[in-house]
Design a protein around this motif. Structure first.
Motif, PDB file in Angstrom:
ATOM      1  N   ASP A 126       3.303   9.343  12.165  1.00 59.12           N
ATOM      2  CA  ASP A 126       2.088   9.330  12.993  1.00 59.12           C
ATOM      3  C   ASP A 126       1.865   7.954  13.612  1.00 59.12           C
ATOM      4  OD1 ASP A 126       1.620  11.979  12.447  1.00 59.12           O
ATOM      5  OD2 ASP A 126       0.115  11.599  10.899  1.00 59.12           O
ATOM      6  N   PHE A 127       2.087   6.886  12.839  1.00 55.81           N
ATOM      7  CA  PHE A 127       1.958   5.534  13.384  1.00 55.81           C
ATOM      8  C   PHE A 127       2.994   5.303  14.484  1.00 55.81           C
ATOM      9  CE2 PHE A 127       3.298   1.030  13.208  1.00 55.81           C
ATOM     10  CZ  PHE A 127       2.119   0.430  13.607  1.00 55.81           C
ATOM     11  N   ILE A 128       4.211   5.763  14.273  1.00 55.17           N
ATOM     12  CA  ILE A 128       5.259   5.615  15.288  1.00 55.17           C
ATOM     13  C   ILE A 128       4.841   6.291  16.587  1.00 55.17           C
ATOM     14  CG2 ILE A 128       7.592   6.413  15.882  1.00 55.17           C
ATOM     15  CD1 ILE A 128       8.331   5.882  12.910  1.00 55.17           C
TER      16      ILE A 128
ATOM     17  N   ALA B 242      -2.846   6.532  11.600  1.00 54.37           N
ATOM     18  CA  ALA B 242      -2.148   6.013  12.779  1.00 54.37           C
ATOM     19  C   ALA B 242      -3.036   5.145  13.664  1.00 54.37           C
ATOM     20  CB  ALA B 242      -1.608   7.183  13.605  1.00 54.37           C
ATOM     21  N   GLU B 243      -4.341   5.468  13.720  1.00 58.03           N
ATOM     22  CA  GLU B 243      -5.192   4.796  14.701  1.00 58.03           C
ATOM     23  C   GLU B 243      -5.558   3.386  14.255  1.00 58.03           C
ATOM     24  OE1 GLU B 243      -7.826   6.982  11.797  1.00 58.03           O
ATOM     25  OE2 GLU B 243      -6.022   7.445  12.972  1.00 58.03           O
ATOM     26  N   ARG B 244      -5.964   2.575  15.221  1.00 56.98           N
ATOM     27  CA  ARG B 244      -6.440   1.229  14.933  1.00 56.98           C
ATOM     28  C   ARG B 244      -7.734   1.305  14.119  1.00 56.98           C
ATOM     29  NH1 ARG B 244      -4.779  -2.798  18.943  1.00 56.98           N
ATOM     30  NH2 ARG B 244      -3.402  -1.811  20.476  1.00 56.98           N
ATOM     31  N   PRO B 245      -7.908   0.418  13.157  1.00 60.66           N
ATOM     32  CA  PRO B 245      -9.207   0.356  12.485  1.00 60.66           C
ATOM     33  C   PRO B 245     -10.251  -0.238  13.435  1.00 60.66           C
ATOM     34  CG  PRO B 245      -7.773  -1.385  11.684  1.00 60.66           C
ATOM     35  CD  PRO B 245      -6.940  -0.536  12.605  1.00 60.66           C
ATOM     36  N   SER B 246     -11.500   0.161  13.254  1.00 58.62           N
ATOM     37  CA  SER B 246     -12.568  -0.365  14.106  1.00 58.62           C
ATOM     38  C   SER B 246     -12.924  -1.781  13.673  1.00 58.62           C
ATOM     39  CB  SER B 246     -13.794   0.532  14.007  1.00 58.62           C
ATOM     40  OG  SER B 246     -14.367   0.421  12.709  1.00 58.62           O
ATOM     41  N   PRO B 247     -13.545  -2.573  14.560  1.00 58.71           N
ATOM     42  CA  PRO B 247     -13.974  -3.918  14.170  1.00 58.71           C
ATOM     43  C   PRO B 247     -14.891  -3.916  12.958  1.00 58.71           C
ATOM     44  CG  PRO B 247     -14.034  -3.693  16.550  1.00 58.71           C
ATOM     45  CD  PRO B 247     -13.734  -2.328  16.006  1.00 58.71           C
TER      46      PRO B 247
ATOM     47  N   HIS C 149       0.818  -1.217   0.000  1.00 61.92           N
ATOM     48  CA  HIS C 149       0.000   0.000   0.000  1.00 61.92           C
ATOM     49  C   HIS C 149       0.848   1.261   0.000  1.00 61.92           C
ATOM     50  CE1 HIS C 149      -3.189   2.830   1.005  1.00 61.92           C
ATOM     51  NE2 HIS C 149      -2.463   3.254   2.024  1.00 61.92           N
ATOM     52  N   GLY C 150       1.989   1.231   0.686  1.00 63.53           N
ATOM     53  CA  GLY C 150       2.762   2.432   0.985  1.00 63.53           C
ATOM     54  C   GLY C 150       2.694   2.697   2.477  1.00 63.53           C
ATOM     55  N   LEU C 151       3.638   3.474   2.980  1.00 63.49           N
ATOM     56  CA  LEU C 151       3.767   3.650   4.423  1.00 63.49           C
ATOM     57  C   LEU C 151       2.849   4.724   4.992  1.00 63.49           C
ATOM     58  CD1 LEU C 151       7.645   3.300   4.741  1.00 63.49           C
ATOM     59  CD2 LEU C 151       5.882   1.542   5.065  1.00 63.49           C
ATOM     60  N   ALA C 152       2.185   5.498   4.139  1.00 62.90           N
ATOM     61  CA  ALA C 152       1.292   6.552   4.622  1.00 62.90           C
ATOM     62  C   ALA C 152      -0.069   5.946   4.953  1.00 62.90           C
ATOM     63  CB  ALA C 152       1.150   7.653   3.576  1.00 62.90           C
TER      64      ALA C 152
END
Length: 359
Positions: A233-235, A169-174, A163-166
């Protein structure tokens, strides 16, 4: 030395074309009249590998290949590994073939190399093998990763390719994960950004170090999407969990990777692939890593794949580049001999031993 990220090798008796195809990151045939051996990596290969097989450095490639064929792939590989000085190989098992030939299983690689071999589990490979209804996909993948983690020292992500690194940052919802999983089929290449992000957070929760491909690679990659700074942002989001993130390769974004390792306690930078491919310029690139990367956050690896020669080249290029760099620093008064010895121990062995919990 601890090679904290590499792949297995093939013992197939490769013809000249197949051999040369493994000395490039490209999966395409070379342009007419050109060869992957005519490169900085090719120069490094001809410098370091012939002596391991009893030939002079820079022996003609025809002489080298004739010697390799005469010894046989297994004996040549044993001699090439003996020249590396590697004590451990942490192996990404997400690749199973090279130039169409099977790679050795880990037990056989350990016997051949004389090194302790441990597994690095590729997240996407595990997820692609899971067959579960969309509503249960996340739980099934989590369980599969937990099982894989029991015998592994780290995870590996190829998010940069898929996909690419961008990514957010947040977890996806269920509910997001279930909707995305409804269109994914087991055994197919996983490219959905929601599912890829879910995989990363599964790995964060399990706590093992996560190695992430960044920087250059094969043509399946879009290079500017692999800049490690896109992960910032993920970091930041992962920092409270403390799960280590290891930025692999990085070139030509190695200064960004070095800054991230300097700025965030849980981020590490890797030298693998870059020092092999930059050949005579390896010392220059290493010094650019060392401008900002803390000495306790930089890790040696080869990222060797398919050919045992790439383990030999990676180890020799690293040793030579680091030796030249530290000798110049001492000559200039920038560090003492004791400092140089400590930096060598940290990057070569101690950082990986500490990070991956190796005995």
């Amino acid at each position: 030395m601890i090679d904290h990220h590499c792949h297995s090798v093939t013992l197939a008796d490769l013809d000249d074309t197949a051999f040369a195809s493994l000395l490039t990151e490209s999966d395409r045939l070379p342009a007419p009249g050109t060869s992957p051996l005519d490169s900085s990596l090719g120069l490094a290969f001809r410098r370091w590998c012939p002596p391991a097989l009893g030939l002079p450095a820079h022996a003609p490639i025809a002489d080298y290949l004739a010697r390799r064929h005469a010894l046989g792939p297994a004996e040549a590989a044993r001699r090439l590994f003996a020249a590396t000085g590697l004590s451990h190989c942490l192996v990404d098992t997400g690749l199973t073939a090279a130039a169409g030939r099977p790679l050795l299983p880990l037990s056989e690689l350990a016997s051949l190399s004389g090194a302790q071999v441990r597994e690095v589990v590729r997240l996407e490979s595990v997820a692609e093998s899971v067959d579960a209804p969309a509503a249960r996909w996340a739980g099934a993948v989590e369980e599969a990763l937990r099982t894989a983690a029991a015998s592994a020292v780290a995870f590996k992500s190829v998010l940069a390719y898929r996909h690419g690194l961008a990514v957010p940052a947040e977890r996806p919802s269920p509910s997001e994960v279930a909707r995305a999983a409804a269109t994914h089929r087991s055994g197919r290449r996983l490219t959905d950004p929601v599912l890829l992000r879910q995989l990363l957070w599964n790995a964060v929760d399990l706590g093992l170090p996560i190695q992430l491909h960044t920087g250059f690679g094969d043509p399946d990659l879009t290079l500017h999407h692999a800049d490690p700074s896109l992960l910032t942002d993920f970091i930041r989001a992962v920092e409270p969990a403390g799960t280590p993130l290891v930025l692999l390769h990085a070139y030509p974004y190695h200064r960004q990777a070095a800054w991230l390792a300097q700025a965030f306690p849980h981020v590490y930078a890797d030298l693998g692939l870059t020092l092999s491919y930059t050949g005579p310029r390896a010392a220059t690139v290493l010094r650019e890593f060392l401008e900002l990367a803390p000495f306790g956050k930089l890790l040696f690896s080869t990222d060797a794949y398919g050919l045992p020669e790439l383990h030999t080249v990676g180890a020799a290029q690293y040793r030579h580049a680091l030796s030249r760099t530290l000798a110049d620093w001492q000559s200039d008064g920038a560090c003492t001999a004791a400092d140089a010895a400590r930096i060598t121990r940290l990057v070569s062995t101690e950082n990986s031993r500490r990070l991956y919990g190796l005995g």
